[in-house]
Design an enzyme around this catalytic site. Structure first.
Site, PDB file in Angstrom:
ATOM      1  N   LYS A 199      -1.780   4.942   1.159  1.00 46.71           N
ATOM      2  CA  LYS A 199      -1.872   6.213   0.435  1.00 46.71           C
ATOM      3  C   LYS A 199      -2.849   7.083   1.218  1.00 46.71           C
ATOM      4  O   LYS A 199      -4.062   6.945   1.082  1.00 46.71           O
ATOM      5  CB  LYS A 199      -2.365   5.942  -0.993  1.00 46.71           C
TER       6      LYS A 199
HETATM    7  C1  PLP Z   1       4.791   8.238  -3.241  1.00 49.33           C
HETATM    8  C2  PLP Z   1       4.238   7.589  -4.452  1.00 49.33           C
HETATM    9  N1  PLP Z   1       4.905   6.565  -5.006  1.00 49.33           N
HETATM   10  C3  PLP Z   1       4.444   5.957  -6.115  1.00 49.33           C
HETATM   11  C4  PLP Z   1       3.267   6.359  -6.732  1.00 49.33           C
HETATM   12  C5  PLP Z   1       2.789   5.669  -7.971  1.00 49.33           C
HETATM   13  O1  PLP Z   1       1.659   4.867  -7.730  1.00 49.33           O
HETATM   14  P1  PLP Z   1       0.614   4.511  -8.881  1.00 49.33           P
HETATM   15  O2  PLP Z   1       1.394   3.984 -10.025  1.00 49.33           O
HETATM   16  O3  PLP Z   1      -0.257   3.478  -8.286  1.00 49.33           O
HETATM   17  O4  PLP Z   1      -0.097   5.762  -9.220  1.00 49.33           O
HETATM   18  C6  PLP Z   1       2.546   7.410  -6.188  1.00 49.33           C
HETATM   19  C7  PLP Z   1       1.295   7.853  -6.811  1.00 49.33           C
HETATM   20  O5  PLP Z   1       0.259   7.626  -6.319  1.00 49.33           O
HETATM   21  C8  PLP Z   1       3.034   8.030  -5.007  1.00 49.33           C
HETATM   22  O6  PLP Z   1       2.357   9.047  -4.454  1.00 49.33           O
END
Ligand code: PLP
Length: 307
Positions: free
Chosen positions: A159
């Site tokens: 991320k």
């Molecule tokens: C591309 C992407 N996929 C999935 C998620 C969902 O992740 P999480 O449930 O850990 O927030 C996010 C959010 O951060 C994201 O940016």
């Protein structure tokens, strides 16, 4: 979604007034997008404000840092404490929390090793990311013409700030076409994830969601929903999906920390079976909100109290 300013932002150990939380324009992260971050939520629970799965979010932050060769100058425990300090210093109970470890000001050029890594933590009140009605009424989704990154070009498992220019392209395209969110395919044509959410499809009472190898971010909300769905007796498969799986779904939903759990109402103009929120989506949403709000004894370990 407008930002509601809070009082202080944590910057490398200091709680700085909100409007003074600034960095140099020539910082590596500004020029090259070299920052790893998290999006986390704190909810009011019967035992006081609690950050949902804070430790798991911080573990992912450190994994993102490993991928991008970022040396975070704090331990996981130190950041755990700093996040709680930031929430308390802002007098917040329900909030969104954004820790960021970024390559700072030092040298110009893409080599990130000479620049020091810095950390900021902001927290502010933030409603549901896809709009306040989205949780009940669902959203319209477009399969994007923009593909998700190939893992050997930019790793979707991390991320990182710079990666989100890909999501921004997809989101802009979807909004301009009259949809609320985009879903991206992998370079091989399998469904990956939304611009900021993971995706689940429900067919014949079974949940299907793309695997890590499809190039998704391993969402913590995704993991939470897999666990909750199995505890409710549903079969959950992590397997490759193609766009027609989405078009023919009985129900589908997006999930993420910012968006929470949002039904998909239609995909590329094809209204899903239930035309809105399906019964299984509703059941899982209710269980999810009970878990984050500390109303489920079963999942109490996920509520990390601010104290
Ligand atoms: C591309 C992407 N996929 C999935 C998620 C969902 O992740 P999480 O449930 O850990 O927030 C996010 C959010 O951060 C994201 O940016």
């Amino acid at each position: 979604v407008p930002i509601t300013p809070a009082r202080k932002i944590w910057m490398d150990g200091d709680l700085v007034p909100w409007d003074e939380a600034k960095i140099h324009v020539l910082s590596h992260v500004v020029q090259y997008g070299t920052g790893v971050f998290e999006g986390i939520r704190c909810y009011q629970t019967p035992r006081g404000p609690a950050v949902f799965r804070l430790t798991d979010h911080l573990r992912r932050l450190f994994r993102s840092a490993v991928i991008y060769r970022t040396t975070i100058p704090y331990s996981l425990d130190e950041l755990h404490t700093a996040i709680k300090d930031t929430i308390r210093a802002n007098g917040l109970s329900e909030c969104y929390i954004r820790p960021l470890a970024y390559q700072g000001y030092g040298e110009m050029g893409v080599n990130l090793f000479p620049t020091p890594a810095k950390v900021t933590i902001a927290a502010w009140p933030w409603g549901s990311y896809l709009g306040k009605d989205s949780v009940e009424n669902g959203v319209r989704v477009k399969v994007s013409s923009w593909r998700r990154h190939d893992p050997n070009i930019v790793p979707p498992a991390a991320k990182a700030t710079g990666q989100y220019i890909n999501s921004a392209l997809a989101k802009a395209e979807a909004l301009e076409a009259g949809y609320e969110e985009a879903v991206m395919l992998s370079p091989l044509g399998h469904i990956a994830d939304g611009s900021g959410e993971n995706l689940f499809v429900i067919r014949d009472g079974e949940l299907l969601t793309p695997p890590e190898s499809a190039g998704i971010l391993l969402g913590i909300t995704r993991d939470t929903l897999i666990r909750i769905a199995r505890d409710h007796g549903y079969k959950v498969q992590q397997r490759n999906l193609v766009r027609s799986d989405l078009y023919t779904a009985d129900e589908a939903f997006l999930c993420g920390t910012a968006a929470e759990v949002v039904p998909v109402r239609d995909v590329d103009g094809r209204v899903l079976g239930t035309n809105g929120r399906g019964p299984i989506t509703k059941e899982l949403q209710e269980a999810f909100f009970a878990a984050v709000r500390g109303e489920s004894e079963q999942y109490a370990a996920w509520n990390e109290l601010v104290g």
